[in-house]
Design a protein around this motif. Structure first.
Motif, PDB file in Angstrom:
ATOM      1  N   GLU A  15      44.858  42.785  28.134  1.00 54.06           N
ATOM      2  CA  GLU A  15      44.118  43.273  29.193  1.00 54.06           C
ATOM      3  C   GLU A  15      45.228  42.163  30.262  1.00 54.06           C
ATOM      4  O   GLU A  15      45.650  42.462  31.107  1.00 54.06           O
ATOM      5  N   LYS A  66      41.602  41.602  25.241  1.00 56.90           N
ATOM      6  CA  LYS A  66      41.597  40.475  26.192  1.00 56.90           C
ATOM      7  C   LYS A  66      42.498  40.298  25.994  1.00 56.90           C
ATOM      8  O   LYS A  66      43.478  40.083  27.146  1.00 56.90           O
ATOM      9  N   GLU A 109      37.204  44.767  39.090  1.00 55.76           N
ATOM     10  CA  GLU A 109      36.468  44.156  38.690  1.00 55.76           C
ATOM     11  C   GLU A 109      35.589  44.908  39.962  1.00 55.76           C
ATOM     12  O   GLU A 109      34.825  46.288  39.757  1.00 55.76           O
ATOM     13  N   LYS A 153      33.846  43.122  27.797  1.00 53.51           N
ATOM     14  CA  LYS A 153      34.103  43.670  29.026  1.00 53.51           C
ATOM     15  C   LYS A 153      34.190  42.411  29.730  1.00 53.51           C
ATOM     16  O   LYS A 153      35.121  41.795  30.051  1.00 53.51           O
ATOM     17  N   PHE A 205      36.086  48.664  38.246  1.00 52.03           N
ATOM     18  CA  PHE A 205      34.845  48.728  37.854  1.00 52.03           C
ATOM     19  C   PHE A 205      32.964  49.577  37.987  1.00 52.03           C
ATOM     20  O   PHE A 205      32.629  49.786  37.043  1.00 52.03           O
ATOM     21  N   ILE A 212      37.781  50.328  27.492  1.00 50.68           N
ATOM     22  CA  ILE A 212      37.316  48.716  27.085  1.00 50.68           C
ATOM     23  C   ILE A 212      39.217  47.959  26.359  1.00 50.68           C
ATOM     24  O   ILE A 212      38.849  47.858  25.626  1.00 50.68           O
ATOM     25  N   LYS A 213      40.225  47.518  27.108  1.00 46.60           N
ATOM     26  CA  LYS A 213      41.266  46.934  26.773  1.00 46.60           C
ATOM     27  C   LYS A 213      41.148  45.952  26.150  1.00 46.60           C
ATOM     28  O   LYS A 213      39.634  44.753  26.915  1.00 46.60           O
ATOM     29  N   VAL A 262      28.598  48.576  27.433  1.00 47.48           N
ATOM     30  CA  VAL A 262      30.150  47.943  28.288  1.00 47.48           C
ATOM     31  C   VAL A 262      30.122  46.998  28.710  1.00 47.48           C
ATOM     32  O   VAL A 262      31.344  45.951  28.926  1.00 47.48           O
ATOM     33  N   THR A 305      32.839  51.688  24.603  1.00 45.33           N
ATOM     34  CA  THR A 305      34.123  50.195  24.572  1.00 45.33           C
ATOM     35  C   THR A 305      35.299  50.290  23.722  1.00 45.33           C
ATOM     36  O   THR A 305      36.298  49.551  24.417  1.00 45.33           O
TER      37      THR A 305
END
Length: 257
Positions: free
Chosen positions: A252, A249, A112, A189, A115, A246-247, A185, A242
Motif C-alpha cells: 500500500e 502495508k 479513508e 486495515k 473505505f 486489504i493490501k 476488516v 481481508t
C-alpha cells in the motif's frame, strides 16, 4: 532521498463554530429522515401490523385462539409506539449512518473516504441480515423448543411488553454479532492485527463466540447455537475479505508513493 508526501488535509481546518453548525445540520437531517420512516411505517403496515408481524413466531406455537396479553395499563399504547420507532430507526439506518459519515468525512483522507462508504453499506446489510435471521429462523425454532419444554399444566401466554423487549434484545444482539466481518476488516486495515494473527486466533474466537452467545441469548441451546455458529462463519468471511481487499502495508505504501 525521500520526498515527503503533502498532507491533503493541510489548510482545511475550520473554526469550532463551523463544526457545531455542521453537527446541527446533520442531526436535523437525521431527524428528518427518521420522521419520514416513522410516517411511512405508520401508514403501512402501521403499529398494529408491526406487532402482528413480531408475534407471528410465537403465535405459531400457541393454541389457535390464544393471544399475547398486556399486563400494564398503558402497554397497549406504548408498546406498539415503541415497536414503530424501533422499526423506523432500522429502516432509516443507512441514512443515519451516512449523516454520521458526512460529518466526519471532511477530516478523512481520500483513501479513508473510499473505505468508509462500503463499510456503511455492508454494515447496514449485515445488520438487516442478522435481524432477518432472527425473525425467519431463530425465533421459530426457539419457541418450538420452549413450548416443547413447557409442562402441560402451564399455559404459555407471555406479556406483550416482555415479549417485545426480548425480541428487540435478540435483534440488537444478532445485528451486532453479524458485524464480525466489518470488525475483522477494520482491525487489519488500521494495522492492529495481521491476517496471520487472525488465523492463529481462530480457535480462541470459537470459544469467545460460544461464551458471548451463552451470555446474551435466552437460556436455550437453540438460540445459543444460532448465534455462535454464524459468528464463527462470519469470522472466516472476514478473514477471506481481508485477503481479497486489504493490501499489505508495504504494498500500500509503495502504491501511494
Amino acid at each position: 532521498m525521500t520526498v515527503e508526501k503533502e498532507d491533503e488535509l493541510a489548510g482545511t481546518e475550520q473554526p469550532f463554530v463551523s463544526h457545531l453548525i455542521e453537527l446541527r445540520d446533520r442531526l436535523l437531517k437525521a431527524v428528518y429522515g427518521l420522521a419520514v420512516a416513522v410516517a411511512a411505517l405508520a401508514i403501512w403496515p402501521g403499529a398494529s401490523g408491526l406487532i402482528d408481524f413480531l408475534a407471528q413466531p410465537i403465535r405459531a406455537h400457541m393454541p389457535v385462539d390464544a393471544k399475547l396479553i398486556a399486563v400494564g395499563v398503558f402497554s397497549p399504547f406504548f408498546i406498539p409506539l415503541k415497536v414503530l420507532l424501533m422499526a423506523a430507526m432500522l429502516l432509516a439506518l443507512p441514512w443515519l449512518l451516512y449523516q454520521a459519515w458526512a460529518f466526519v468525512a471532511p477530516g478523512l483522507y481520500s483513501h479513508e473516504k473510499r473505505f468508509a462508504l462500503p463499510l456503511i453499506f455492508f454494515g447496514s446489510l449485515l445488520a438487516y441480515a442478522g435481524i432477518a435471521f432472527v425473525q425467519l429462523f431463530v425465533l421459530d425454532r426457539m419457541f418450538a423448543f420452549i413450548q416443547a419444554m413447557t409442562p402441560a399444566s402451564v399455559a404459555a401466554t407471555p406479556d406483550i411488553a416482555s415479549y417485545v423487549e426480548a425480541i428487540l434484545g435478540l435483534y440488537i444482539a444478532f445485528s451486532l454479532a453479524f458485524q464480525v466481518p466489518i470488525v475483522v476488516v477494520l482491525l487489519v486495515k488500521v494495522g492492529m492485527v495481521t491476517v496471520e494473527q487472525l488465523v492463529t486466533f481462530r480457535s480462541y474466537f470459537i470459544v469467545v463466540a460460544f461464551v458471548v452467545s451463552a451470555l446474551i441469548t435466552p437460556p436455550d441451546v437453540v438460540s445459543m447455537l444460532a448465534l455462535a455458529i454464524p459468528m464463527c462463519l462470519l469470522y472466516e468471511i472476514g478473514i477471506m475479505a481481508t485477503k481479497l481487499f486489504i493490501k499489505p502495508k508495504r504494498v500500500e505504501a509503495e502504491t501511494e508513493a
